[in-house]
Design a protein around this motif. Sequence first.
Motif, PDB file in Angstrom:
ATOM      1  N   LEU A 150      33.883  48.163  46.300  1.00  0.00           N
ATOM      2  CA  LEU A 150      34.615  49.351  45.981  1.00  0.00           C
ATOM      3  C   LEU A 150      35.923  48.892  45.011  1.00  0.00           C
ATOM      4  O   LEU A 150      36.822  48.153  45.734  1.00  0.00           O
ATOM      5  N   ILE A 151      36.332  49.290  43.967  1.00  0.00           N
ATOM      6  CA  ILE A 151      37.430  49.461  43.180  1.00  0.00           C
ATOM      7  C   ILE A 151      37.833  50.627  42.802  1.00  0.00           C
ATOM      8  O   ILE A 151      37.264  51.703  42.931  1.00  0.00           O
ATOM      9  N   THR A 152      39.256  50.838  42.633  1.00  0.00           N
ATOM     10  CA  THR A 152      39.990  51.954  42.171  1.00  0.00           C
ATOM     11  C   THR A 152      39.764  52.530  41.161  1.00  0.00           C
ATOM     12  O   THR A 152      39.260  51.699  40.239  1.00  0.00           O
ATOM     13  N   ALA A 153      39.827  53.605  40.672  1.00  0.00           N
ATOM     14  CA  ALA A 153      39.635  54.234  39.566  1.00  0.00           C
ATOM     15  C   ALA A 153      40.320  53.688  38.272  1.00  0.00           C
ATOM     16  O   ALA A 153      39.784  53.403  37.233  1.00  0.00           O
ATOM     17  N   ASP A 154      41.292  53.305  38.499  1.00  0.00           N
ATOM     18  CA  ASP A 154      42.263  52.449  37.552  1.00  0.00           C
ATOM     19  C   ASP A 154      41.600  51.145  37.193  1.00  0.00           C
ATOM     20  O   ASP A 154      41.717  50.830  36.143  1.00  0.00           O
ATOM     21  N   ALA A 155      41.310  50.477  38.265  1.00  0.00           N
ATOM     22  CA  ALA A 155      40.578  49.207  37.993  1.00  0.00           C
ATOM     23  C   ALA A 155      39.513  49.269  37.358  1.00  0.00           C
ATOM     24  O   ALA A 155      39.035  48.602  36.627  1.00  0.00           O
ATOM     25  N   ALA A 156      38.640  50.535  37.721  1.00  0.00           N
ATOM     26  CA  ALA A 156      37.358  50.805  37.031  1.00  0.00           C
ATOM     27  C   ALA A 156      37.578  50.883  35.512  1.00  0.00           C
ATOM     28  O   ALA A 156      36.587  50.688  34.505  1.00  0.00           O
ATOM     29  N   ASP A 157      38.759  51.684  35.154  1.00  0.00           N
ATOM     30  CA  ASP A 157      38.822  51.891  33.944  1.00  0.00           C
ATOM     31  C   ASP A 157      39.153  50.715  33.096  1.00  0.00           C
ATOM     32  O   ASP A 157      38.516  50.585  32.031  1.00  0.00           O
ATOM     33  N   ALA A 158      39.805  49.765  33.594  1.00  0.00           N
ATOM     34  CA  ALA A 158      40.132  48.456  32.948  1.00  0.00           C
ATOM     35  C   ALA A 158      38.761  47.580  33.040  1.00  0.00           C
ATOM     36  O   ALA A 158      38.723  47.054  31.721  1.00  0.00           O
ATOM     37  N   LEU A 159      38.197  47.738  33.852  1.00  0.00           N
ATOM     38  CA  LEU A 159      36.812  46.718  33.976  1.00  0.00           C
ATOM     39  C   LEU A 159      35.823  47.461  32.648  1.00  0.00           C
ATOM     40  O   LEU A 159      35.405  46.733  32.131  1.00  0.00           O
TER      41      LEU A 159
END
Length: 452
Positions: free
Chosen positions: A13-22
């Motif tokens: 699980l990653i945060t929404a901000d990290a998911a945006d960058a990914l």
Amino acid sequence: MTERVVPGRAEGLITADAADALWVGLTVGGAVPTVSGAFTRSPARARTGYVLLGSRVVATARVGGGRWGVAEREVRRAAAELNAVVMDRRDLVRVGPFRGVPVPVPEPERDEETPLRWRWRVAGELGEPGGPGRGARHEDGRPCHLAGIDWRRLLVEHTPDGTRRTWWLPRAVVRLLDAAEHAETRWLRAARISETGTAVAEPPSRPRRAGDADGRGEATSPEGPAASPRPYGRELEGQLYSVLSRKPGISQKVAEWVCAVCGGAPAAVLDHCHEHGYVRAPVCQSCNTRERPDHLYSNDVRVANRYTRLFHTDADDWLRHWHRCTGCRARTTLPLPHLAAWTAFIACRSLRPTHRAPRGRQPCGVLRVSWTGSQNAPRSCLFTVTVDFCPAGEHRVLARVPYREAAERFRGWLSETAPAVAAASGPDRLDGLPAQPRPVVVDPGGEGLGLF
């Protein structure tokens, strides 16, 4: 790029901000441009329980501290699917505005909770300055994305008369967004069912938290209990559209099939032959617009670039689709506008002038074909094939081909291009749907000729 995994939470699980960058990092080399903020910018909101990435629904979950997260593998899976999309920027579909359809007024305060409805959002954002379009922007003034896609970089605007604007998007993107709408509809339907206790998917309004249920902290699966669209099996063949379209619930029934042409997108409309009135098959919006003739006038067709696929790349699929019409199949022909376009594009190919180009010679001008008379009186029907905007003449006439001659040429070409389709055609053939000899309709021209 470094992905931030939330410490102390379920693995993956990653945060929404990290998911945006990914998301941006994984799709940077794809044909379809994407935007940052796919999870945090309107219309996507992680707290609604899911986000759309391309045509995939990705579920979200709480990761603690008031933050929301998502399974990293789902982001990577959605990015891989988007990167696999092949896009031809010249193959465009008009997405608005359409005559008589008012520009919708989005509701800013509910924007984050509104389903995709991407055509509605595009029309709202592209409204006149100071008009309804203001409601389709993020609070910081940035335009909304669509399922993580930067659609504005793909939008083409036409102003043929200098005043009225029309908006166009590549067909691949239209298919992608239609598939996203369909996936979201299935998700929401599954969520409503789950509220009654008959399904396992969590509703978007109450997403599963990390560590709930099985203790693994997995985000909910986008695959709800709703059945996937099934392949079309000729169930509607031989039926009249005027009768079938009036039956209650037919639109819901159509949505149960996959497009009978491309086989990839869910069906949205019931395609039928306007000439004979018979149903062909359920198709997606993209395929429905691809085969639509580009009329200049009621008896005039401009032969657009899409005919390259209709009569070359995907000819076998489209010929089989057109011949799902009982009338076209019995007469071994095409509807009049398509037969006219085929005559200009294929039968008169050798007559079209060419001009020098950096990579050899290229066909000159724009093909146009018009006709006089009616296919119901074949002896009086005549095709006139013209090249518009040719340096040798503004309207250069290439050929005048009688309808009957065009039909005979098409039959010969069909037997070479799609033998299986040709073998199933003709007035002496039986298909089982309907399991009776085809009717003979008297020519209204008065000569007593059997049309089919």
